[in-house]
Design a protein around this motif. Structure first.
Motif, short mmCIF file in Angstrom:
data_model
loop_
_atom_site.label_atom_id
_atom_site.label_comp_id
_atom_site.label_asym_id
_atom_site.label_seq_id
_atom_site.Cartn_x
_atom_site.Cartn_y
_atom_site.Cartn_z
N ARG A 297 -52.15 -14.73 -29.16
CA ARG A 297 -51.58 -15.68 -30.67
C ARG A 297 -52.69 -15.50 -31.38
N VAL A 298 -52.93 -15.94 -32.82
CA VAL A 298 -53.79 -15.95 -33.84
C VAL A 298 -53.32 -17.03 -34.48
N PRO A 299 -54.44 -17.51 -35.50
CA PRO A 299 -54.84 -18.48 -36.18
C PRO A 299 -53.38 -18.30 -36.95
N GLU A 300 -52.81 -19.05 -38.22
CA GLU A 300 -51.47 -18.87 -39.04
C GLU A 300 -52.10 -18.48 -39.72
N ASN A 301 -53.43 -19.08 -40.21
CA ASN A 301 -53.64 -18.21 -41.72
C ASN A 301 -54.82 -16.57 -41.62
N VAL A 302 -55.13 -16.24 -40.75
CA VAL A 302 -55.65 -14.63 -40.63
C VAL A 302 -53.97 -13.85 -40.83
N SER A 303 -54.25 -12.26 -40.59
CA SER A 303 -53.49 -11.46 -40.98
C SER A 303 -53.20 -10.51 -39.88
N LEU A 304 -52.10 -10.07 -39.51
CA LEU A 304 -52.03 -9.62 -38.60
C LEU A 304 -51.25 -7.99 -38.34
N ARG A 305 -51.73 -7.71 -37.82
CA ARG A 305 -50.65 -6.01 -38.18
C ARG A 305 -51.20 -5.66 -36.44
N ASP B 140 -45.68 -9.64 -34.69
CA ASP B 140 -45.07 -10.43 -36.06
C ASP B 140 -45.96 -10.27 -37.04
N THR B 141 -45.47 -9.66 -38.19
CA THR B 141 -46.97 -9.59 -39.32
C THR B 141 -47.04 -10.44 -40.49
N LEU B 142 -48.13 -10.71 -40.30
CA LEU B 142 -48.36 -11.97 -41.33
C LEU B 142 -49.70 -11.13 -42.00
N ASP B 143 -49.53 -12.18 -43.01
CA ASP B 143 -50.58 -11.62 -44.53
C ASP B 143 -51.09 -12.87 -45.13
N SER B 144 -52.52 -13.16 -44.78
CA SER B 144 -53.12 -14.27 -44.89
C SER B 144 -53.29 -13.92 -46.57
N VAL C 16 -48.45 -9.40 -21.53
CA VAL C 16 -49.32 -9.62 -22.11
C VAL C 16 -48.65 -10.51 -24.20
N GLN C 17 -49.39 -11.54 -23.91
CA GLN C 17 -49.10 -12.45 -24.90
C GLN C 17 -50.11 -12.99 -25.57
N VAL D 268 -45.60 -7.03 -24.93
CA VAL D 268 -46.56 -7.22 -25.55
C VAL D 268 -46.15 -7.62 -26.91
N GLU D 269 -46.11 -9.33 -27.26
CA GLU D 269 -46.15 -9.51 -28.22
C GLU D 269 -47.58 -10.79 -28.68
N ALA D 270 -47.41 -10.39 -30.06
CA ALA D 270 -48.65 -11.17 -31.04
C ALA D 270 -48.19 -11.93 -31.56
N ARG D 271 -48.48 -12.85 -32.19
CA ARG D 271 -47.55 -14.23 -33.16
C ARG D 271 -48.73 -15.05 -33.38
#
Length: 238
Positions: free
Chosen positions: A152-160, A173-177, A149-150, A196-199
């Motif tokens: 992908r999100v926009p680079e300017n959202v937050s990801l948890r 990949d933890t991401l903070d907007s 499962v792959q 499972v990967e989310a980036r």
């Protein structure tokens, strides 16, 4: 009870929230990936995080890691707390399923509040880089059994992400907007002999997409207005 003393309690004595636990779990996962913790140390600390009751107890699990000594970056905006139980319906707005096959969701589509992705001996790709976010918080449940499962999100959202792997790989990949009203994508699930990967997808931003859509709308409106003006001129000419 002495209310004055109660209100002045140190931050370390405050009750920990689910968002606090998620933050510490993310930092521990990063420390494991960097080789600062062994797998056994990581598992032991994560177990402690799940049972911690105060902020101070949580901070103790990262006290010997660089993350504990780094202040928030300029312009940092705290990510909204994880949705409370029941805040987001358990029923998915959409299901993406691949059983001995592949399934893809990409392009211009509405993300909704909850999405379920299941891969059994198959592959699933969920690309949110051009999706329409109608809600600020989006939960994706991802389960992979001998599959992939792959996400992908926009680079300017937050990801948890919260989950794990059983002889498999679960990686978010933890991401903070820096934008307070940016969407937050939570990826939860398991990888059983799978992946499972989310980036973030670099170069894709929610604002950029909205600007392109608005530009197309403006051009259409200009063409419509031009047609109306021509008809009016012809009518007045008669």
């Amino acid at each position: 009870m002495d209310l004055q003393k109660h209100t002045e309690a140190p931050v370390s004595e405050l009750r920990a929230s689910d968002a606090d636990r998620d933050r510490i779990a993310d930092l521990l996962r990063e420390a494991l990936a960097e080789g600062r913790l062994t797998a056994d140390e990581h598992a032991e600390r994560v177990d402690g995080v799940l049972h911690a009751k105060t902020v101070g107890e949580l901070e103790a699990f990262i006290r010997d890691l660089p993350a504990a000594h780094q202040g928030a970056a300029p312009g940092y905006t705290p990510v909204p707390p994880r949705p409370a139980p029941g805040a987001i319906p358990h029923e998915a707005d959409a299901n993406v399923v691949a059983v001995f096959s592949s399934a893809v969701r990409r392009g211009r589509w509405r993300a909704g509040r909850r999405l379920h992705a299941y891969s059994v001996f198959g592959s699933v790709e969920i690309d949110l880089s051009e999706a329409i976010f109608e809600y600020q918080q989006v939960v994706i449940k991802a389960v992979s059994v001998f599959g992939d499962v792959q996400i992908r999100v926009p680079e300017n959202v937050s990801l948890r992400g919260t989950g794990g792997g059983v002889l498999g790989n679960f990686e978010v990949d933890t991401l903070d907007s820096v934008e307070s009203d940016a969407p937050v994508v939570y990826v939860d699930g398991w990888a059983v002999l799978g992946n499972v990967e989310a980036r973030p997808r670099r170069g894709k931003r929610v604002a950029d997409i909205l600007e392109r859509v608005q530009s197309k709308v403006d051009r259409k409106l200009e063409r419509v207005q031009d047609k109306v003006d021509r008809k009016m001129r012809r009518h007045l000419g008669h």
